[in-house]
Design an enzyme around this catalytic site. Structure first.
Site, short mmCIF file in Angstrom:
data_model
loop_
_atom_site.label_atom_id
_atom_site.label_comp_id
_atom_site.label_asym_id
_atom_site.label_seq_id
_atom_site.Cartn_x
_atom_site.Cartn_y
_atom_site.Cartn_z
N HIS A 15 1.53 3.51 -3.20
CA HIS A 15 0.60 4.51 -3.75
C HIS A 15 1.27 5.84 -4.00
O HIS A 15 0.98 6.52 -4.98
CB HIS A 15 -0.58 4.72 -2.79
CG HIS A 15 -1.70 3.78 -3.07
ND1 HIS A 15 -2.55 3.96 -4.12
CD2 HIS A 15 -2.07 2.64 -2.47
CE1 HIS A 15 -3.42 2.97 -4.15
NE2 HIS A 15 -3.16 2.16 -3.16
N GLN B 162 0.82 -1.21 0.00
CA GLN B 162 0.00 0.00 0.00
C GLN B 162 0.86 1.27 0.00
O GLN B 162 0.41 2.31 -0.48
CB GLN B 162 -0.97 0.00 1.19
CG GLN B 162 -2.08 -1.03 1.05
CD GLN B 162 -2.96 -0.81 -0.19
OE1 GLN B 162 -3.29 0.31 -0.53
NE2 GLN B 162 -3.31 -1.89 -0.88
N HIS C 76 -45.91 32.47 10.51
CA HIS C 76 -46.04 31.01 10.64
C HIS C 76 -47.33 30.66 11.39
O HIS C 76 -48.07 29.77 11.01
CB HIS C 76 -44.84 30.42 11.41
CG HIS C 76 -43.57 30.37 10.63
ND1 HIS C 76 -42.93 31.49 10.18
CD2 HIS C 76 -42.81 29.33 10.22
CE1 HIS C 76 -41.84 31.16 9.52
NE2 HIS C 76 -41.74 29.83 9.54
N ASP D 50 -9.23 -3.33 -2.81
CA ASP D 50 -8.89 -2.27 -3.76
C ASP D 50 -9.38 -2.61 -5.17
O ASP D 50 -9.78 -1.72 -5.93
CB ASP D 50 -7.38 -2.08 -3.84
CG ASP D 50 -6.82 -1.26 -2.68
OD1 ASP D 50 -7.60 -0.69 -1.92
OD2 ASP D 50 -5.58 -1.21 -2.56
N GLU E 63 -7.92 4.60 6.70
CA GLU E 63 -8.77 4.30 5.54
C GLU E 63 -8.96 2.78 5.44
O GLU E 63 -10.08 2.29 5.35
CB GLU E 63 -8.11 4.85 4.28
CG GLU E 63 -8.91 4.55 3.03
CD GLU E 63 -8.13 4.76 1.75
OE1 GLU E 63 -6.94 5.16 1.80
OE2 GLU E 63 -8.70 4.50 0.67
N HIS E 64 -7.83 2.06 5.43
CA HIS E 64 -7.87 0.60 5.42
C HIS E 64 -7.35 0.09 6.75
O HIS E 64 -6.31 0.55 7.22
CB HIS E 64 -6.95 0.01 4.35
CG HIS E 64 -7.15 0.60 2.98
ND1 HIS E 64 -6.31 1.55 2.45
CD2 HIS E 64 -8.09 0.35 2.05
CE1 HIS E 64 -6.73 1.87 1.23
NE2 HIS E 64 -7.82 1.16 0.96
N1 LIG Z 1 -8.97 7.29 -0.87
C1 LIG Z 1 -9.20 6.43 -1.82
O1 LIG Z 1 -10.22 5.74 -1.80
C2 LIG Z 1 -8.20 6.27 -2.94
C3 LIG Z 1 -7.16 7.15 -3.05
N2 LIG Z 1 -6.29 7.10 -4.10
C4 LIG Z 1 -5.26 8.14 -4.13
O2 LIG Z 1 -5.45 8.87 -5.34
C5 LIG Z 1 -4.25 9.52 -5.63
C6 LIG Z 1 -3.99 9.46 -7.12
O3 LIG Z 1 -3.04 10.45 -7.39
P1 LIG Z 1 -2.38 10.66 -8.80
O4 LIG Z 1 -1.77 9.40 -9.25
O5 LIG Z 1 -1.52 11.86 -8.67
O6 LIG Z 1 -3.57 10.91 -9.82
P2 LIG Z 1 -4.71 12.02 -9.86
O7 LIG Z 1 -5.52 11.69 -11.07
O8 LIG Z 1 -5.41 12.17 -8.57
O9 LIG Z 1 -3.95 13.40 -10.13
C7 LIG Z 1 -3.38 13.69 -11.34
C8 LIG Z 1 -3.71 15.14 -11.71
O10 LIG Z 1 -3.12 16.01 -10.76
C9 LIG Z 1 -2.95 17.27 -11.36
N3 LIG Z 1 -1.71 17.86 -10.89
C10 LIG Z 1 -0.50 17.28 -10.80
N4 LIG Z 1 0.40 18.17 -10.35
C11 LIG Z 1 -0.26 19.34 -10.17
C12 LIG Z 1 0.13 20.64 -9.70
N5 LIG Z 1 1.39 20.91 -9.35
N6 LIG Z 1 -0.80 21.59 -9.64
C13 LIG Z 1 -2.09 21.33 -9.98
N7 LIG Z 1 -2.50 20.12 -10.43
C14 LIG Z 1 -1.60 19.15 -10.50
C15 LIG Z 1 -2.91 17.04 -12.85
O11 LIG Z 1 -3.93 17.81 -13.44
C16 LIG Z 1 -3.22 15.58 -13.05
O12 LIG Z 1 -4.22 15.39 -14.02
C17 LIG Z 1 -3.16 8.88 -4.77
O13 LIG Z 1 -2.82 9.80 -3.75
C18 LIG Z 1 -3.85 7.66 -4.20
O14 LIG Z 1 -3.36 7.33 -2.93
C19 LIG Z 1 -6.43 6.18 -5.11
C20 LIG Z 1 -7.45 5.26 -5.06
C21 LIG Z 1 -8.40 5.22 -3.96
O1 LIG Z 2 -7.30 4.06 -1.28
C1 LIG Z 2 -7.63 3.03 -1.87
O2 LIG Z 2 -8.66 2.40 -1.61
C2 LIG Z 2 -6.68 2.54 -2.92
O3 LIG Z 2 -5.74 1.77 -2.24
C3 LIG Z 2 -7.36 1.82 -4.04
S1 LIG Z 2 -6.28 1.38 -5.33
O4 LIG Z 2 -5.23 0.50 -4.85
O5 LIG Z 2 -5.73 2.57 -5.89
O6 LIG Z 2 -7.10 0.66 -6.33
ZN LIG Z 3 -4.26 0.33 -2.81
#
Ligand SMILES: NC(=O)C1=CN([C@@H]2O[C@H](COP(=O)(O)OP(=O)(O)OC[C@H]3O[C@@H](n4cnc5c(N)ncnc54)[C@H](O)[C@@H]3O)[C@@H](O)[C@H]2O)C=CC1
Ligand SMILES: O=C(O)[C@@H](O)CS(=O)(=O)O
Ligand SMILES: [Zn+2]
Length: 436
Positions: free
Chosen positions: A252, A249, A412, A353, A319-320
């Site tokens: 990420h 994890q 009222h 996930d 979260e998990h």
């Molecule tokens: N809480 C949950 O259920 C889950 C959380 N996640 C989290 O989602 C996140 C995914 O992140 P990413 O891979 O970065 O993809 P993302 O799609 O969230 O972010 C990418 C976007 O960030 C923007 N960006 C990048 N740098 C920037 C800057 N300096 N200023 C403004 N915008 C900017 C760009 O527009 C880009 O399209 C991870 O932190 C992951 O841990 C993923 C799956 C589930």
């Molecule tokens: O925050 C989450 O649930 C992620 O770990 C999901 S995933 O691994 O990005 O699919």
């Molecule tokens: Zn994950």
């Protein structure tokens, strides 16, 4: 508590800082004022994208041909589990009706939102699973129009596997747009799309902050920012599995905390010894993410007994939360603060996930203290109604008139007075505000 930190994080996950808030607010304002053109400009700036904002139908059709059959089968398997779990949750949402007073009826019912915007993250990894989690659940809830968006890769757009998944799960429109510009396009109804009533989906700190700032104007599922995970393990746990579950994890991102809580010093030390070697086995980028996450945000917390371990879990609200300890039923009954719970070594966070059924869009950064994860419930409004016979209205009108008058709300009170006068013209009522 007598807990001992064998490893303590220097920094907490970086969310909600004031500079982040200012940056994201400025982007939202620019896009709201500049409309489609401003969103396109940001797609070019942040993701190098100059192609169409809305993914054309022929690109969606082509994507389906580019995805190998084996992957389609796996996506179908996961989609089926997540859809059936969401359907089972929907059955738990029931209307109700009560005769509050003789002849006075009130009830509640559930109405899905009209338009949802589903964010599918795609900066670092291609989050196929997030498309399944958000879109499928909206579809099961009965949302009329679902827009999905994800960051486009320069010259390519959204990867075919994600486009295929978005279509399979029921997206009505797909936007080649990530980050703040993706969220803003859905919230403001750019590119001819309906304005989203509800924005859902996980993302990095920019995405999570944009949703947080827009909350109020639109609904959001929750604060779902950088992933965090906690493993609770006793002396009988397998240190190799525990270390892999933490490292897995941590990949990420540099800001994804992983925490181990245990009452067994030997297990803690074994896991800490294993972590660097296990992280080094990951591909280079993943290893870099996991190494930074473990170094800066990883924690190992030694407790004296399971009650103390449970108190740490509740205080963090991970979260998990993965329990690898004896007496799983005790843990299931005792724990109060987590996004999703994984019981025993036979399951793992990655199962949830990607494919198991319960949603992976979950509260991060302690938000599990006040909310659960994404479910059909989040797309549905719980609304109430009431109606009455004239006799049923009578005691309610009398009480309403007197309470309103005491509050100083004469308008009222009059709406109650005139009903009593109309429905019971032969009677007189004491509708003056009570003095004491
Ligand atoms: N809480 C949950 O259920 C889950 C959380 N996640 C989290 O989602 C996140 C995914 O992140 P990413 O891979 O970065 O993809 P993302 O799609 O969230 O972010 C990418 C976007 O960030 C923007 N960006 C990048 N740098 C920037 C800057 N300096 N200023 C403004 N915008 C900017 C760009 O527009 C880009 O399209 C991870 O932190 C992951 O841990 C993923 C799956 C589930
Ligand atoms: O925050 C989450 O649930 C992620 O770990 C999901 S995933 O691994 O990005 O699919
Ligand atoms: Zn994950």
């Amino acid at each position: 508590m007598t807990i001992e930190y064998l490893k303590k994080a220097d920094r907490r996950a970086e969310t909600g800082q004031s500079d982040l808030q200012a940056t994201v607010q400025a982007l939202l304002t620019e896009i709201e004022q500049g409309g489609d053109a401003a969103a396109r400009a940001h797609a070019q700036k942040f993701d190098g994208w100059t192609g169409p904002a809305l993914v054309p139908q022929d690109a969606l059709d082509a994507a389906a041909h580019q995805v190998p059959d084996k992957l389609k089968a796996d996506i179908g398997f996961a989609h089926d589990n997540i859809r059936r779990f969401a359907e089972a949750q929907k059955v738990t949402i029931q209307p109700c009706e009560l005769e509050v007073q003789p002849g006075f009826f009130a009830g509640q019912k559930h109405i899905p939102v009209s338009a949802a915007g589903c964010y599918v993250p795609g900066g670092r990894y291609s989050h196929i699973a997030s498309a399944i989690m958000t879109i499928t659940t909206a579809k099961v809830a009965g949302v009329d129009h679902i827009t999905a968006c994800s960051p486009p890769k320069p010259g390519i757009g959204i990867p075919p596997a994600i486009l295929y998944t978005m279509q399979l799960c029921g997206a009505d429109a797909v936007l080649n747009m990530g980050g703040v510009q993706g969220i803003a396009s859905m919230a403001f109804g750019l590119f001819g799309l309906p304005r989203a009533d509800m924005l859902v989906g996980p993302g990095n700190q920019y995405v999570a902050e944009a949703k947080r700032l827009l909350f109020g104007r639109v609904g959001i599922d929750m604060f779902a920012g950088p992933t965090d995970s906690m493993v609770v393990a006793d002396g009988a746990a397998d240190p190799h599995l525990v270390a892999w579950d933490l490292a897995g994890q941590a990949e990420h991102g540099y800001n994804s905390p992983v925490w181990l809580v245990t009452d067994d010093r030997a297990l803690a030390e074994a896991v800490m010894r294993l972590m660097p070697t296990i992280i080094a086995e990951l591909p280079e980028t993943n290893a870099k993410n996991a190494e930074a996450a473990w170094r800066d945000h990883g924690e190992v917390i030694l407790c004296s007994d399971r009650e103390e371990m449970a108190q740490v879990c509740d205080a963090y609200g991970p979260e998990h939360l993965h329990v690898q300890a004896a007496d799983l039923d005790w843990w299931l009954g005792r724990l109060r603060s987590y996004g999703s719970l994984f019981l025993g070594e036979e399951t793992t966070v990655a199962f949830g996930d990607k494919a198991a059924g319960p949603n992976h869009v979950l509260p991060t950064s302690g938000a599990a203290r006040y909310t659960g994860g994404l479910s059909v419930h989040k797309y549905m409004k719980t609304v109430t109604w009431q109606r009455a016979t004239r006799d049923g209205a009578r005691p309610v009108a009398e009480a309403t008139a007197r309470i309103s008058r005491l509050e100083g709300m004469e308008g009222h009170a009059r709406t109650a007075d005139i009903r009593l006068a109309k429905f019971f013209p032969q009677e007189s009522f004491d509708l003056a505000a009570s003095a004491d």
